[in-house]
Every structure is written in structure tokens, then in C-alpha cells.
Design a protein around this motif. Structure first.
Motif, short mmCIF file in Angstrom:
data_model
loop_
_atom_site.label_atom_id
_atom_site.label_comp_id
_atom_site.label_asym_id
_atom_site.label_seq_id
_atom_site.Cartn_x
_atom_site.Cartn_y
_atom_site.Cartn_z
N PHE A 136 -41.98 25.91 4.17
CA PHE A 136 -42.10 25.63 2.74
C PHE A 136 -41.20 26.55 1.94
N PHE A 137 -40.25 25.98 1.21
CA PHE A 137 -39.41 26.75 0.30
C PHE A 137 -40.21 26.99 -0.97
N GLN A 138 -40.50 28.25 -1.26
CA GLN A 138 -41.35 28.61 -2.38
C GLN A 138 -40.58 28.51 -3.69
N HIS A 139 -40.36 27.29 -4.12
CA HIS A 139 -39.53 27.02 -5.28
C HIS A 139 -39.80 25.59 -5.72
N GLY A 140 -39.28 25.19 -6.85
CA GLY A 140 -39.41 23.79 -7.26
C GLY A 140 -39.45 23.63 -8.76
N HIS A 141 -39.04 22.44 -9.20
CA HIS A 141 -39.11 22.04 -10.61
C HIS A 141 -39.60 20.60 -10.66
N THR A 142 -40.15 20.21 -11.78
CA THR A 142 -40.73 18.87 -11.91
C THR A 142 -39.72 17.77 -11.62
N TYR A 143 -38.48 17.94 -12.10
CA TYR A 143 -37.53 16.83 -12.04
C TYR A 143 -36.54 16.91 -10.88
N ILE A 144 -36.79 17.77 -9.88
CA ILE A 144 -35.86 17.80 -8.75
C ILE A 144 -35.88 16.46 -8.02
N GLY A 145 -34.71 16.02 -7.60
CA GLY A 145 -34.61 14.76 -6.88
C GLY A 145 -34.94 13.54 -7.72
N HIS A 146 -34.79 13.65 -9.03
CA HIS A 146 -35.15 12.55 -9.93
C HIS A 146 -34.39 11.27 -9.55
N PRO A 147 -35.07 10.15 -9.36
CA PRO A 147 -34.40 8.94 -8.88
C PRO A 147 -33.26 8.46 -9.78
N VAL A 148 -33.44 8.51 -11.10
CA VAL A 148 -32.39 8.03 -11.99
C VAL A 148 -31.21 9.01 -11.99
N ALA A 149 -31.50 10.30 -11.97
CA ALA A 149 -30.43 11.29 -11.93
C ALA A 149 -29.63 11.19 -10.64
N THR A 150 -30.31 11.04 -9.51
CA THR A 150 -29.60 10.95 -8.23
C THR A 150 -28.88 9.61 -8.09
N ALA A 151 -29.41 8.57 -8.71
CA ALA A 151 -28.68 7.29 -8.72
C ALA A 151 -27.38 7.43 -9.49
N ALA A 152 -27.42 8.16 -10.59
CA ALA A 152 -26.19 8.41 -11.35
C ALA A 152 -25.22 9.24 -10.52
N GLY A 153 -25.72 10.30 -9.90
CA GLY A 153 -24.86 11.13 -9.06
C GLY A 153 -24.22 10.35 -7.93
N LEU A 154 -24.99 9.47 -7.34
CA LEU A 154 -24.46 8.64 -6.25
C LEU A 154 -23.34 7.73 -6.76
N ALA A 155 -23.55 7.13 -7.92
CA ALA A 155 -22.51 6.25 -8.50
C ALA A 155 -21.26 7.06 -8.85
N VAL A 156 -21.43 8.27 -9.38
CA VAL A 156 -20.30 9.12 -9.72
C VAL A 156 -19.52 9.52 -8.48
N LEU A 157 -20.24 9.96 -7.44
CA LEU A 157 -19.57 10.39 -6.22
C LEU A 157 -18.84 9.24 -5.55
N ARG A 158 -19.47 8.06 -5.54
CA ARG A 158 -18.80 6.89 -4.97
C ARG A 158 -17.54 6.55 -5.76
N ALA A 159 -17.59 6.73 -7.07
CA ALA A 159 -16.41 6.45 -7.90
C ALA A 159 -15.29 7.45 -7.59
N ILE A 160 -15.63 8.72 -7.50
CA ILE A 160 -14.61 9.74 -7.21
C ILE A 160 -13.92 9.45 -5.87
N LEU A 161 -14.72 9.11 -4.87
CA LEU A 161 -14.17 8.86 -3.54
C LEU A 161 -13.53 7.49 -3.43
N GLY A 162 -14.19 6.48 -3.98
CA GLY A 162 -13.74 5.10 -3.81
C GLY A 162 -12.54 4.72 -4.65
N ARG A 163 -12.33 5.41 -5.78
CA ARG A 163 -11.20 5.10 -6.65
C ARG A 163 -10.00 6.03 -6.40
N ASP A 164 -10.07 6.79 -5.34
CA ASP A 164 -8.99 7.73 -4.99
C ASP A 164 -8.69 8.69 -6.14
N LEU A 165 -9.74 9.15 -6.79
CA LEU A 165 -9.54 10.02 -7.95
C LEU A 165 -9.15 11.45 -7.56
#
Length: 443
Positions: A297-326
Motif C-alpha cells: 500500500f502506497f500511503q498516499h492519494g487524492h480524490t481525483y487521481i486516475g480520473h476517467p475524464v482526465a485520463t481520457a483527455a491525456g490518452l487523446a493528447v498522447l495519441r495525437a502527439i504520437l500519431g500526428r508525428d508532432l
């Protein structure tokens, strides 16, 4: 009257109502070229339809699930994609909501790692002067900017700070860049020995220093020696790529260009590109297994860690950076920007250094080029440059305290990866005009 608590109580800000590409638009219709991506955040620019579409689609499926009970598909997919491209033995991703949370988590994980390994005497963190690692208490303690730390000193942790790798000011006459890089790195060994090697848990640094020093890259060989010293003494290397990572310097992870990998790595800003607040701490397999095979158990944490909407945005951003040869585009446009800055400002009597990597560039402002003497802080040069550029429709990131947290001024540029060559020309023109207004027309 506004009830928002602003950053500065005596500044009346325009209201942003729209954004298109590298441009932001206020309620009066004025357009601003976002030459710093906010604070090196808006890497894809404003109004990216793929990213906003991914956010909307995720909201239709699931807005929130607390990670104490459930994981989510976008968090799992983003972690997989990050690790697929991560350097070295980085193997696990701990999601947070921003850069300060990422560095705070890194410090706490480094401490818990040594406790789990049966070495609780390892509690000392070493960082560098003129660094910035965030504004929470732990992160601010790790940061080495005297001005940011001053009034909170009694609250801060006891963190050691060594000299930065700052070639423009610290390389000696007749010393090669490589020799300077090794010499600067050896300051870490000296501090470890001073503290006692078995008391040190980690060393934390930004691969390319951002806000407090203005896109200062390491000298050749610096980080290779840092990695060697960390391995020699068995301490963890934490790299803070909150500002310089996620493609900003031309590679997905900034440390790739120095041929090393950390034990813990922090990212944010460009990961969400401003579309959602999201950051992450990546750690090695060995660190994760120490926790998993210990307390579990990592003795740490915040309410919004791993937030589905935030990580969905991050996934779309990362795919754009990699997929568009940016990444290739960042390297290409970065050279275009650097060349344009050199051509227009390289001989300016008050420009001491133009530096950086990719679309992460800094301009150090001096009163005298020959002696590198800075302007008197009472002149508030950085603030004047920010105001003059903004009036011309350019958002850039001037800061004071470049040298020691009190003296020196610089301008940080970090435009969106999608900036065109024509827009680079506009950026440099507007910046040069602001500098001429504040500093006097270049000869």
C-alpha cells in the motif's frame, strides 16, 4: 465585482472566451498569440476537435469512479501507452491532477521505498538551486528558487540544494562544455558525502530547467554523470519533466536526449494539453515491487487521481502527439524558432543568451552583454516585458530572479506544437517590439 481570488489582487485581467489553434480570444474580440502555451501547457493549441470529442465521449460513458474502489478503461489505456514509450525500466504510472501533485507523490514514494527496503535512515532529498518543482509544501521544499520559498521558509522540509547546471553563467573560461558538465554533476557527490551516503534517499532535478531559469539545458555529459553517481551511492534519481516533458523538447520524454532514464519521473502540463487537469508519476519496476512485496500500500492519494475524464483527455493528447508525428514537427519548428530569435535578437545589446531545446526556448535579458550583468531588480524588467508583449497580442512567460531568485530576467517561450512558420514570424516580431519598447531599440 469578481469573487474570484486571482493570482494578483491589483491586476484587472481580460476574460478569455475562445481559442483557435495558437490563438486565444478575449471578450472584446482581441486575439492573443499563445507564445508560451500558458505555462508550457497547451501543446496542441486550442480547440482540438479530437481531444474535445474524446472528453465528451468519456463523459457520456463515465464521469467519475474513485480509485479506492474501481479502475477505469482510459486510465489503464493511458498508463499502457506511457509505459510503452517510457525510457529505461519505468513500469508503473500513478495518476494525479497536476505537476505539484506529481512531484509531491515522487518525494513520498522515494521515502516509502527506503522504509519498505528496511533503510528508514534514508530521508534526505537533494535538489538544485534555481529549480522549480511545484507549490505544495513538499514540492516547494524541493524547489530551489529563493523568492518563491522566502515567506514559507519556516514550513518547508530540510532539503539540500546544490548548484544548477547553468553553462551560460557558470562555465569557466577555457573550460569545455563537457568538462563543465562533469564538474557541475560532481557537486552531487560532494553533497552526498557531506550528508552521509546512507542518509540520502534521492536526487531531484528538471532535465531542462523551465520557469525559474528559462529553458536551461544541461551541459553535455551532465546527466550521464548524475546517473552514475546515483547508481554508485544507491540513491534514486527523480526527474521532473512537468514542464519540459511530453514532447516539448522534441522527444516524448526530455531525458531521452541525455541518454539516461530515472527511477521516478514526473509529468503533467503537456500530458493534458490544458484540456483537463492531469499529471502522472512514473516509477521503475523495482520501486513498485518493493511496495507490492512489502506493505502492498502506497500511503498516499487524492480524490481525483486516475480520473476517467482526465485520463481520457491525456490518452487523446498522447495519441495525437504520437500519431500526428508532432515530435518531428517540434524539432523542426524549434529550430525555426531558434533561428528566428537569433536572427532578430542574437545581437541585441540586452540579450545575453538564447537557449533551449525543441519548442522550449529561453532568452536571458542582461543590462550588459560583455559582463553578463543583470538589470537592477527594481526596474522590474520581466513584468514590463510581459505587459508590453500582452498589449501587442502576444502571451509569453517573462520571469525575474533568473540568477539566484532575486536578480536576473528571462523570457520563456513554449508555443503549441502546431505553430506555423508564419506564426513563428509573428511571435518574434511582437516579442522584438515589446523588447524595443522596454529596453530600447536594438542598435
Amino acid at each position: 465585482m469578481s469573487h474570484v481570488f486571482p493570482r494578483h489582487c491589483h491586476v484587472q485581467l481580460p476574460t478569455a472566451v475562445g481559442g483557435e489553434g495558437v490563438w486565444l480570444i478575449d471578450s472584446d474580440g482581441k486575439r492573443y498569440l499563445d507564445g508560451s502555451g500558458g505555462a508550457a501547457v497547451s501543446c496542441l493549441g486550442h480547440g482540438d476537435a479530437e481531444v474535445t470529442g474524446a472528453i465528451k465521449a468519456q463523459l457520456d460513458r463515465l464521469a467519475f469512479a474513485h480509485t479506492g474502489f474501481l479502475t477505469s478503461e482510459p486510465a489503464e489505456a493511458l498508463a499502457d501507452l506511457l509505459i510503452r514509450h517510457a525510457p529505461g525500466d519505468l513500469d508503473r504510472v500513478y495518476f494525479v491532477s497536476g505537476g505539484s501533485e506529481a512531484t509531491e507523490a515522487a518525494i513520498k514514494l522515494a521515502r516509502q521505498y527506503w522504509v519498505e527496503k528496511g533503510q528508514p535512515q534514508r530521508s534526505r532529498l537533494i535538489a538544485r538551486r534555481q529549480s522549480y518543482h511545484g507549490n505544495t509544501i513538499g514540492a516547494l521544499s524541493a524547489g530551489g528558487n529563493a523568492w518563491r520559498r522566502q515567506q514559507f521558509g519556516p514550513l518547508l522540509l530540510d532539503v539540500s540544494h546544490i548548484a544548477p547546471c547553468y553553462e551560460y553563467r557558470d562555465r569557466a573560461d577555457g573550460e569545455t562544455a563537457e568538462d563543465y558538465g562533469i564538474r557541475a554533476a560532481e557537486a552531487l557527490r560532494t553533497e552526498i558525502e557531506r550528508l552521509g551516503p546512507d542518509t540520502v534517499m534521492a536526487f531531484m532535478a528538471e532535465p531542462v530547467v523551465g520557469a525559474t531559469a528559462g529553458a536551461v539545458p544541461p551541459a553535455p555529459g551532465y546527466y550521464r554523470r548524475i546517473r552514475e553517481i546515483c547508481d554508485e551511492y544507491g540513491i534514486l534519481l527523480i526527474l521532473d519533466e512537468v514542464m519540459c516533458g511530453m514532447g516539448r523538447t522534441g522527444t516524448l520524454f526530455a531525458c531521452e536526449q541525455d541518454g539516461i532514464a530515472p527511477d521516478i519521473l514526473c509529468i503533467a502540463k503537456g500530458l493534458g494539453a490544458g484540456y483537463q487537469p492531469v499529471g502522472a508519476m512514473l516509477c521503475s519496476r523495482a520501486i513498485y515491487e518493493a511496495i507490492a512485496q512489502g506493505s502492498g500500500f502506497f500511503q498516499h492519494g487524492h480524490t481525483y487521481i486516475g480520473h476517467p475524464v482526465a485520463t481520457a483527455a491525456g490518452l487523446a493528447v498522447l495519441r495525437a502527439i504520437l500519431g500526428r508525428d508532432l515530435l518531428a514537427q517540434v524539432r523542426d519548428r524549434g529550430e525555426t524558432l531558434h533561428s528566428a530569435l537569433q536572427a532578430r535578437l542574437g545581437q541585441h545589446p540586452h540579450v545575453g543568451d538564447i537557449r533551449g531545446r525543441g519548442l522550449f526556448r529561453g532568452i536571458e535579458i542582461v543590462e550588459d552583454r560583455a559582463s553578463k550583468a543583470p538589470f537592477d531588480p527594481q526596474r522590474k524588467v520581466a513584468a514590463a516585458l510581459k505587459k508590453a508583449a500582452f498589449a501587442r497580442g502576444l502571451i509569453c512567460y517573462p520571469m525575474s530572479g533568473t540568477i539566484d531568485g532575486r536578480t536576473g530576467d528571462h523570457i520563456l517561450l513554449a508555443p503549441p506544437f502546431i505553430i506555423t512558420e508564419a506564426e513563428i514570424g509573428m511571435l518574434v516580431d511582437r516579442l522584438a517590439g515589446a523588447m524595443d519598447e522596454v529596453l530600447g531599440v536594438a542598435a
